[in-house]
Design a protein around this motif. Structure first.
Motif, PDB file in Angstrom:
ATOM      1  N   LEU A  96       0.826  -1.205   0.000  1.00 21.55           N
ATOM      2  CA  LEU A  96       0.000   0.000   0.000  1.00 21.55           C
ATOM      3  C   LEU A  96       0.863   1.258   0.000  1.00 21.55           C
ATOM      4  O   LEU A  96       0.567   2.236  -0.695  1.00 21.55           O
ATOM      5  CB  LEU A  96      -0.914   0.011   1.233  1.00 21.55           C
ATOM      6  CG  LEU A  96      -2.061  -0.996   1.231  1.00 21.55           C
ATOM      7  CD1 LEU A  96      -2.728  -1.035   2.595  1.00 21.55           C
ATOM      8  CD2 LEU A  96      -3.081  -0.651   0.155  1.00 21.55           C
ATOM      9  N   SER A 117     -10.990   1.222  -2.384  1.00 18.07           N
ATOM     10  CA  SER A 117      -9.738   0.533  -2.095  1.00 18.07           C
ATOM     11  C   SER A 117      -9.267   0.891  -0.690  1.00 18.07           C
ATOM     12  O   SER A 117      -9.710   1.883  -0.098  1.00 18.07           O
ATOM     13  CB  SER A 117      -8.657   0.929  -3.108  1.00 18.07           C
ATOM     14  OG  SER A 117      -8.282   2.281  -2.913  1.00 18.07           O
ATOM     15  N   SER A 120      -6.422   2.075   0.019  1.00 13.04           N
ATOM     16  CA  SER A 120      -5.737   3.368  -0.100  1.00 13.04           C
ATOM     17  C   SER A 120      -6.727   4.527  -0.017  1.00 13.04           C
ATOM     18  O   SER A 120      -6.473   5.533   0.661  1.00 13.04           O
ATOM     19  CB  SER A 120      -4.963   3.435  -1.409  1.00 13.04           C
ATOM     20  OG  SER A 120      -3.950   2.446  -1.450  1.00 13.04           O
ATOM     21  N   HIS A 137      -0.310   2.912   9.436  1.00  9.77           N
ATOM     22  CA  HIS A 137      -1.235   2.065   8.662  1.00  9.77           C
ATOM     23  C   HIS A 137      -1.864   1.004   9.556  1.00  9.77           C
ATOM     24  O   HIS A 137      -3.084   0.802   9.536  1.00  9.77           O
ATOM     25  CB  HIS A 137      -0.495   1.390   7.501  1.00  9.77           C
ATOM     26  CG  HIS A 137      -0.417   2.218   6.266  1.00  9.77           C
ATOM     27  ND1 HIS A 137       0.492   3.249   6.110  1.00  9.77           N
ATOM     28  CD2 HIS A 137      -1.138   2.182   5.103  1.00  9.77           C
ATOM     29  CE1 HIS A 137       0.328   3.804   4.914  1.00  9.77           C
ATOM     30  NE2 HIS A 137      -0.653   3.178   4.291  1.00  9.77           N
ATOM     31  N   GLY A 141       2.445   1.774  -3.505  1.00  9.77           N
ATOM     32  CA  GLY A 141       1.386   2.330  -4.326  1.00  9.77           C
ATOM     33  C   GLY A 141       1.660   2.422  -5.808  1.00  9.77           C
ATOM     34  O   GLY A 141       1.051   3.215  -6.504  1.00  9.77           O
ATOM     35  N   TYR A 189      -7.875   4.768   3.600  1.00  9.87           N
ATOM     36  CA  TYR A 189      -6.813   5.254   4.484  1.00  9.87           C
ATOM     37  C   TYR A 189      -6.666   6.773   4.360  1.00  9.87           C
ATOM     38  O   TYR A 189      -6.588   7.489   5.366  1.00  9.87           O
ATOM     39  CB  TYR A 189      -5.499   4.558   4.133  1.00  9.87           C
ATOM     40  CG  TYR A 189      -4.349   4.922   5.043  1.00  9.87           C
ATOM     41  CD1 TYR A 189      -4.250   4.375   6.319  1.00  9.87           C
ATOM     42  CD2 TYR A 189      -3.375   5.815   4.627  1.00  9.87           C
ATOM     43  CE1 TYR A 189      -3.201   4.699   7.157  1.00  9.87           C
ATOM     44  CE2 TYR A 189      -2.310   6.159   5.461  1.00  9.87           C
ATOM     45  CZ  TYR A 189      -2.228   5.599   6.725  1.00  9.87           C
ATOM     46  OH  TYR A 189      -1.190   5.931   7.548  1.00  9.87           O
ATOM     47  N   GLU A 190      -6.632   7.266   3.146  1.00  5.79           N
ATOM     48  CA  GLU A 190      -6.497   8.713   2.922  1.00  5.79           C
ATOM     49  C   GLU A 190      -7.658   9.488   3.530  1.00  5.79           C
ATOM     50  O   GLU A 190      -7.477  10.481   4.237  1.00  5.79           O
ATOM     51  CB  GLU A 190      -6.429   9.007   1.420  1.00  5.79           C
ATOM     52  CG  GLU A 190      -5.038   8.878   0.828  1.00  5.79           C
ATOM     53  CD  GLU A 190      -5.010   9.324  -0.629  1.00  5.79           C
ATOM     54  OE1 GLU A 190      -5.683  10.325  -0.944  1.00  5.79           O
ATOM     55  OE2 GLU A 190      -4.329   8.673  -1.421  1.00  5.79           O
TER      56      GLU A 190
END
Length: 563
Positions: A259, A324, A326, A297, A262, A329-330
Motif C-alpha cells: 500500500l 480501495s 488506499s 497504517h 502504491g 486510508y487517505e
C-alpha cells in the motif's frame, strides 16, 4: 557482523569469486527460463529518476551469500540465475578480441569438479555429465536468441543494460551455519519475500547514521518487536480477511508495504526497490519516518476493526471493491469520524444508485453483494447485538447464492436417489393433495428407471412448493428473484444439493447447532422468523416469500430503490 542487504549491478560482481557448496544441486535451467530472462532484460527500458543522476533498473531476485574466510563468497541461493547471467556475459564477450573482453566473475563448485573450467568454454556441446549438458544447452539458447534478432537490434545497448541497469538484490548473511539458511529458502523453493528484505533494510545498522552502537541496537530491538506485534496482529484471520481476500499464511505485513509503495509492480521485488530508494539517506530520522508510516497504517486498520460500524461497512466496500484500502486510508485521515461514516454510506449508495432491489435475479452481478449487505445492515440495526460478521468464514468457505425453494432441474444421480427419497419421505404431508400417493410411489420407485424417478422427483418438488406454484401454469413464478434467494456456503450447498425446503432447513439447523457459521438472515429465513405463526415448517409459502421480501426492502431502502 550483521546481515547486509543492498543492490549490486551485474558489473559490480565482476571482481567476485563465488563458491557453490555441496548441498546445492547443479545447474538445471531450461530453454524457457533462459529465454524468459533474456526477454525480460530486453523489454526493460531504463528511464531517468527525477532529482537524481540515476536511471531505473531491472531487479533480479536475491543472491544470498556469505563471506568466506579465504576469499570470495559462498553462494547460498541464486546459483541458477547467476550462472545464466555469466553465460550471457560470456557470449557478449565473444564480440571482442581477448585483451578487450570484460573481466567476468568466477563460479567454483565443491563437488562438481571441472565445472569452473567448463564455464570458460560453454559453447562446446558436452553431455559427459548432467551439469555440462544443461550449461551447454543454456548457452546454445543464448546464441540462438541473439541470432534471431533483426538487424535493428542493438547488442551494445543490451550489453550496457545487463551490466549497468540490471541489479541483483545482494543479501549477505552473517550466520555461521549456511545449510539452515539454504533450507529455509528452498523448502518448496520459497524465495526471500519483499517483507523479509524490507525488514533487513529497517534493521541494517548502515541506515541509522552515526548513532552509537548501543542506541542502534536498542532501536533495532524496538523495531523488531513492533514488527512482530504488527505481523501477529495481522495473523488474526478476523482482521486479515476483513482487509484482504488473499489467502496468505505468512508475511502479512507485506500488505502495508504494498500500500505504501502504491505503484504498478514492474517486477516481484518492486516493493522492496521502493523502500530501498526511500532509505538512501542512511540516517535515523528518515528511517523513523518510514517506520512511523508503517505503524500508522496498522493503527488505522486496528481502529477500523474495533469500531463495529466501520468494521462492517469497510469490510463490505472492500469485498465488493467499491473502494480501495488506499482510498479509505487517505479519507479516514482527512475526515472527522462522522464525515467518514457518511463517506462510507454514500459510497454504498452511489454503487447501488441504479439498482432496484425487487428486480434483482439469480444471475445478476450485484445480487450476491446485496444479500451480503442485507446481512451486515441487519446485524448493525440491532443495538443489543455486539457480534461481528465473520469475513474470514465468508471468504474462505466461499459463500454464494442459494435458492430457498428447490429447483426441478437438479435431478440426483442414480447413486444418490435412494438416500434422497429416504430424506424427503418423513416430511411428506399426507394432508396435502397427492401426499399419500407420493408416499406410495417413494416405496415402490425403481431408482434405476430414469423416467419413473424423474416423474416422482417432479411430484415431490411440486408437493413441497405447492404453496408458491401458480395453479394455472404449474410453475413457480420468478423462482430466480431476490425473494427466493439467500446466502449459503459452498460446502453446505453441496451437501444438500437437489434438496427440498425441509431438508435445506434441517441441514442449516444442524450446521448452526454444531457451531458452523450461518449468516443471520439465512438462518432467519429458514427458521421462518418473518412468517406468521404457526408457520408451515416444511413448506416455503407465498406468504413467507412476501414477508422475506418486505424485510429485505425495509433493511436496504436507505441504500437502493426497493420497487
Amino acid at each position: 557482523m550483521e546481515n547486509n542487504l543492498c543492490l549490486k549491478t551485474v558489473n559490480n560482481l565482476c571482481q567476485c569469486t563465488f563458491f557453490v557448496p555441496a548441498y546445492q544441486r547443479g545447474y538445471r535451467w531450461t530453454e524457457q527460463e533462459v529465454s524468459d530472462l533474456l526477454n525480460d532484460i530486453d523489454d526493460f527500458r531504463p528511464r531517468e529518476i527525477p532529482n537524481s543522476d540515476e536511471k531505473t533498473w531491472y531487479c533480479l531476485q536475491p543472491l544470498v551469500v556469505k563471506k568466506r574466510l579465504s576469499d570470495g563468497y559462498e553462494l547460498i541461493d541464486g546459483q541458477q540465475r547467476l550462472t545464466t547471467v555469466y553465460l550471457i556475459l560470456f557470449y557478449l564477450n565473444q564480440d571482442f578480441v581477448e585483451n578487450k573482453r570484460d573481466l567476468l566473475f568466477e563460479i567454483d563448485y565443491e563437488t562438481r569438479k571441472g565445472t569452473k573450467d567448463f564455464l570458460k568454454k560453454p559453447q562446446e556441446l558436452n553431455d559427459t555429465n548432467i551439469d555440462f549438458y544443461y550449461i551447454s544447452r543454456a548457452y546454445k539458447t543464448i546464441e540462438d536468441w541473439f541470432e534471431k534478432k533483426d538487424q535493428d537490434f542493438d547488442k551494445g545497448a543490451f550489453r550496457s543494460k545487463i551490466k549497468f541497469n540490471t541489479r541483483f538484490i545482494w543479501y549477505e548473511t552473517s550466520e555461521l551455519d549456511t545449510i539452515p539458511v539454504f533450507s529455509r529458502l528452498n523448502i518448496g523453493k520459497i524465495s526471500l519475500t519483499n517483507s523479509e528484505l524490507i525488514k533487513a533494510l529497517f534493521l541494517n545498522s548502515s541506515n541509522y547514521g552515526k548513532e552509537d552502537s548501543d542506541r542502534i541496537r536498542q532501536r533495532q530491538f524496538e523495531i523488531a518487536a513492533e514488527w512482530d506485534t504488527i505481523e501477529n496482529g495481522l495473523q488474526d484471520d478476523r482482521l486479515w480477511y476483513f482487509l484482504s481476500d488473499v489467502q496468505k499464511q505468512d508475511n502479512r505485513i507485506e500488505l502495508i508495504f504494498d500500500l505504501m509503495s502504491g505503484e504498478q509492480k514492474a517486477d516481484s521485488y518492486a516493493t522492496f526497490r521502493f523502500f530501498n530508494n526511500r532509505m538512501q539517506k542512511h540516517d535515523q530520522e528518515n528511517l523513523n519516518l518510514n517506520w512511523k508510516e508503517v505503524k500508522d497504517h496498522y493503527q488505522r486498520f486496528d481502529e477500523w476493526f474495533k469500531k463495529r460500524e466501520w468494521y462492517h461497512k469497510i469490510g463490505f466496500v472492500l469485498y465488493v471493491k467499491i473502494l480501495s484500502i488506499s482510498d479509505l486510508y487517505e479519507n479516514s485521515y482527512s475526515m472527522s469520524k462522522n464525515a467518514f461514516s457518511d463517506y462510507l454510506d454514500n459510497a454504498i449508495k452511489t454503487y447501488y444508485k441504479k439498482t432496484c432491489l425487487t428486480e434483482l435475479q439469480y444471475g445478476d452481478s450485484k445480487t450476491k453483494s446485496v444479500l451480503l449487505l442485507y446481512n451486515i445492515i441487519t446485524m448493525l440495526k440491532n443495538d443489543k447485538d455486539r457480534s461481528y460478521f465473520p469475513f474470514d468464514a465468508f471468504k474462505v468457505e466461499r459463500w454464494d447464492i442459494e435458492h430457498i425453494a428447490s429447483l426441478k432441474d437438479a435431478i440426483p444421480e442414480r447413486t444418490e436417489r435412494k438416500q434422497w427419497l429416504n430424506d424427503v419421505k418423513p416430511y411428506v404431508d399426507i394432508n396435502v393433495p397427492g401426499g399419500k400417493n407420493i408416499l406410495k410411489n417413494i416405496d415402490s420407485c425403481d431408482i434405476y428407471d430414469d423416467t419413473e424417478f424423474e416423474r416422482l422427483f417432479e411430484q415431490v418438488n411440486d408437493h413441497f412448493n405447492y404453496k408458491i406454484i401458480n395453479q394455472e401454469t404449474g410453475v413457480i413464478e420468478d423462482i430466480n428473484g431476490i425473494s427466493n434467494l439467500t446466502l449459503l456456503d459452498s460446502f453446505t450447498n453441496r451437501s444438500y444439493k437437489n434438496a427440498v425446503f425441509p431438508i435445506k432447513r434441517k441441514t442449516i439447523i444442524e450446521r448452526d447447532k454444531s457451531g458452523g457459521f450461518v449468516p443471520l438472515c439465512t438462518k432467519n429465513t429458514f427458521l421462518k422468523y418473518f412468517s406468521d405463526y404457526p408457520p408451515k415448517i416444511s413448506f416455503w409459502t407465498e406468504d413467507d416469500r412476501q414477508k422475506y421480501e418486505d424485510d429485505l426492502s425495509m433493511v436496504l431502502n436507505q441504500y437502493m430503490e426497493v420497487e
